[in-house]
Design a protein around this motif. Structure first.
Motif, PDB file in Angstrom:
ATOM      1  N   ARG A  63       0.830  -1.212   0.000  1.00  0.00           N
ATOM      2  CA  ARG A  63       0.000   0.000   0.000  1.00  0.00           C
ATOM      3  C   ARG A  63       0.861   1.259   0.000  1.00  0.00           C
ATOM      4  NH1 ARG A  63      -4.528  -1.798   4.381  1.00  0.00           N
ATOM      5  NH2 ARG A  63      -5.820  -2.977   2.948  1.00  0.00           N
ATOM      6  N   MET A  64       1.944   1.220   0.761  1.00  0.00           N
ATOM      7  CA  MET A  64       2.855   2.370   0.786  1.00  0.00           C
ATOM      8  C   MET A  64       3.448   2.610  -0.596  1.00  0.00           C
ATOM      9  SD  MET A  64       4.824   1.911   4.436  1.00  0.00           S
ATOM     10  CE  MET A  64       6.049   3.146   4.036  1.00  0.00           C
ATOM     11  N   GLU A  65       3.781   1.534  -1.296  1.00  0.00           N
ATOM     12  CA  GLU A  65       4.331   1.672  -2.646  1.00  0.00           C
ATOM     13  C   GLU A  65       3.282   2.228  -3.607  1.00  0.00           C
ATOM     14  OE1 GLU A  65       6.117  -1.125  -6.177  1.00  0.00           O
ATOM     15  OE2 GLU A  65       6.373  -1.775  -4.110  1.00  0.00           O
ATOM     16  N   LEU A  66       2.063   1.730  -3.492  1.00  0.00           N
ATOM     17  CA  LEU A  66       0.993   2.206  -4.376  1.00  0.00           C
ATOM     18  C   LEU A  66       0.706   3.689  -4.185  1.00  0.00           C
ATOM     19  CD1 LEU A  66      -1.544  -0.736  -4.282  1.00  0.00           C
ATOM     20  CD2 LEU A  66      -0.556   0.276  -6.333  1.00  0.00           C
ATOM     21  N   HIS A  67       0.710   4.139  -2.940  1.00  0.00           N
ATOM     22  CA  HIS A  67       0.375   5.531  -2.636  1.00  0.00           C
ATOM     23  C   HIS A  67       1.609   6.417  -2.505  1.00  0.00           C
ATOM     24  CE1 HIS A  67      -3.853   4.678  -2.197  1.00  0.00           C
ATOM     25  NE2 HIS A  67      -3.558   3.650  -1.420  1.00  0.00           N
ATOM     26  N   LYS A  68       2.773   5.822  -2.784  1.00  0.00           N
ATOM     27  CA  LYS A  68       4.043   6.546  -2.737  1.00  0.00           C
ATOM     28  C   LYS A  68       4.278   7.231  -1.387  1.00  0.00           C
ATOM     29  CE  LYS A  68       4.128   7.058  -7.718  1.00  0.00           C
ATOM     30  NZ  LYS A  68       3.533   5.802  -7.875  1.00  0.00           N
ATOM     31  N   VAL A  69       4.029   6.477  -0.321  1.00  0.00           N
ATOM     32  CA  VAL A  69       4.250   6.939   1.043  1.00  0.00           C
ATOM     33  C   VAL A  69       5.684   6.587   1.424  1.00  0.00           C
ATOM     34  CG1 VAL A  69       3.560   6.685   3.460  1.00  0.00           C
ATOM     35  CG2 VAL A  69       1.840   6.609   1.653  1.00  0.00           C
ATOM     36  N   THR A  70       6.423   7.560   1.892  1.00  0.00           N
ATOM     37  CA  THR A  70       7.812   7.309   2.277  1.00  0.00           C
ATOM     38  C   THR A  70       7.860   6.783   3.711  1.00  0.00           C
ATOM     39  OG1 THR A  70       8.147   9.545   3.108  1.00  0.00           O
ATOM     40  CG2 THR A  70       8.620   9.163   0.768  1.00  0.00           C
ATOM     41  N   ASP A  71       9.006   6.204   4.046  1.00  0.00           N
ATOM     42  CA  ASP A  71       9.196   5.703   5.408  1.00  0.00           C
ATOM     43  C   ASP A  71       9.109   6.837   6.422  1.00  0.00           C
ATOM     44  OD1 ASP A  71       9.519   3.113   4.513  1.00  0.00           O
ATOM     45  OD2 ASP A  71      11.705   3.242   4.435  1.00  0.00           O
ATOM     46  N   SER A  72       9.623   8.004   6.059  1.00  0.00           N
ATOM     47  CA  SER A  72       9.587   9.137   6.991  1.00  0.00           C
ATOM     48  C   SER A  72       8.156   9.622   7.218  1.00  0.00           C
ATOM     49  CB  SER A  72      10.471  10.282   6.493  1.00  0.00           C
ATOM     50  OG  SER A  72      10.034  10.726   5.231  1.00  0.00           O
ATOM     51  N   GLU A  73       7.314   9.572   6.194  1.00  0.00           N
ATOM     52  CA  GLU A  73       5.907   9.950   6.358  1.00  0.00           C
ATOM     53  C   GLU A  73       5.188   8.960   7.276  1.00  0.00           C
ATOM     54  OE1 GLU A  73       4.780  12.173   2.175  1.00  0.00           O
ATOM     55  OE2 GLU A  73       4.795   9.983   2.232  1.00  0.00           O
ATOM     56  N   LEU A  74       5.482   7.676   7.098  1.00  0.00           N
ATOM     57  CA  LEU A  74       4.872   6.668   7.960  1.00  0.00           C
ATOM     58  C   LEU A  74       5.327   6.841   9.398  1.00  0.00           C
ATOM     59  CD1 LEU A  74       3.105   4.132   8.261  1.00  0.00           C
ATOM     60  CD2 LEU A  74       5.154   2.781   7.794  1.00  0.00           C
ATOM     61  N   LYS A  75       6.611   7.113   9.582  1.00  0.00           N
ATOM     62  CA  LYS A  75       7.133   7.322  10.930  1.00  0.00           C
ATOM     63  C   LYS A  75       6.482   8.547  11.572  1.00  0.00           C
ATOM     64  CE  LYS A  75      11.351   7.826  13.651  1.00  0.00           C
ATOM     65  NZ  LYS A  75      10.566   8.264  14.758  1.00  0.00           N
ATOM     66  N   ALA A  76       6.321   9.628  10.816  1.00  0.00           N
ATOM     67  CA  ALA A  76       5.672  10.832  11.341  1.00  0.00           C
ATOM     68  C   ALA A  76       4.238  10.523  11.772  1.00  0.00           C
ATOM     69  CB  ALA A  76       5.700  11.945  10.301  1.00  0.00           C
ATOM     70  N   LEU A  77       3.527   9.732  10.977  1.00  0.00           N
ATOM     71  CA  LEU A  77       2.157   9.355  11.329  1.00  0.00           C
ATOM     72  C   LEU A  77       2.141   8.509  12.596  1.00  0.00           C
ATOM     73  CD1 LEU A  77      -0.876   9.288  10.605  1.00  0.00           C
ATOM     74  CD2 LEU A  77      -0.385   7.212   9.317  1.00  0.00           C
ATOM     75  N   CYS A  78       3.049   7.545  12.690  1.00  0.00           N
ATOM     76  CA  CYS A  78       3.119   6.688  13.881  1.00  0.00           C
ATOM     77  C   CYS A  78       3.464   7.506  15.125  1.00  0.00           C
ATOM     78  CB  CYS A  78       4.145   5.579  13.681  1.00  0.00           C
ATOM     79  SG  CYS A  78       3.635   4.357  12.468  1.00  0.00           S
ATOM     80  N   ASP A  79       4.395   8.451  14.980  1.00  0.00           N
ATOM     81  CA  ASP A  79       4.754   9.320  16.100  1.00  0.00           C
ATOM     82  C   ASP A  79       3.559  10.152  16.546  1.00  0.00           C
ATOM     83  OD1 ASP A  79       7.302   8.308  16.028  1.00  0.00           O
ATOM     84  OD2 ASP A  79       8.168  10.041  14.973  1.00  0.00           O
ATOM     85  N   MET A  80       2.790  10.631  15.579  1.00  0.00           N
ATOM     86  CA  MET A  80       1.616  11.442  15.879  1.00  0.00           C
ATOM     87  C   MET A  80       0.569  10.619  16.618  1.00  0.00           C
ATOM     88  SD  MET A  80      -0.708  13.627  13.198  1.00  0.00           S
ATOM     89  CE  MET A  80       0.742  14.165  12.329  1.00  0.00           C
ATOM     90  N   ILE A  81       0.383   9.387  16.191  1.00  0.00           N
ATOM     91  CA  ILE A  81      -0.588   8.511  16.839  1.00  0.00           C
ATOM     92  C   ILE A  81      -0.125   8.141  18.245  1.00  0.00           C
ATOM     93  CG2 ILE A  81      -1.623   6.204  16.765  1.00  0.00           C
ATOM     94  CD1 ILE A  81      -1.624   6.464  13.708  1.00  0.00           C
ATOM     95  N   ALA A  82       1.164   7.893  18.410  1.00  0.00           N
ATOM     96  CA  ALA A  82       1.707   7.464  19.695  1.00  0.00           C
ATOM     97  C   ALA A  82       1.706   8.582  20.733  1.00  0.00           C
ATOM     98  CB  ALA A  82       3.125   6.933  19.521  1.00  0.00           C
TER      99      ALA A  82
END
Length: 103
Positions: A63-82
């Motif tokens: 899904r990350m590849e399909l939507h061109k989500v970078t690892d840093s964007e995912l980490k930022a989202l996880c940090d925000m959720i945490a």
């Protein structure tokens, strides 16, 4: 017609993806995603949770590849959720619309 001898050549599902048009590549990835989700549901129904979790990682990566989500964007989202801090809309690290946190 001559019969070929030896082992048949193997073709991976991803073979030749580099030469394929983007739309065709996305269609194949979406089909693969649907298959992986079916397999995950089957494994979850059979109480094989460890394998289903591993498959969910593959689904996330796809899904990350399909939507061109970078690892840093995912980490930022996880940090925000945490974090327990309330989410502020205009942030210095603005996320793409498909990664916005909805509570």
């Amino acid at each position: 017609m001559k019969r070929k001898r030896g082992t048949p050549r193997l073709y991976l599902a991803a073979s030749g993806v580099e030469e394929m048009p983007v739309a065709n590549t996305e269609e194949r990835l979406l089909a693969l995603l649907a298959t992986l989700e079916e397999c995950q549901a089957f494994l979850t129904d059979r109480a094989n949770t460890e394998t289903a979790r591993l498959l969910s990682l593959a689904i996330l990566e796809l899904r990350m590849e399909l939507h061109k989500v970078t690892d840093s964007e995912l980490k930022a989202l996880c940090d925000m959720i945490a974090s327990d801090e309330p989410v502020q809309e205009p942030t210095a690290r603005s996320l793409p619309p498909y990664l916005r946190l909805i509570k």
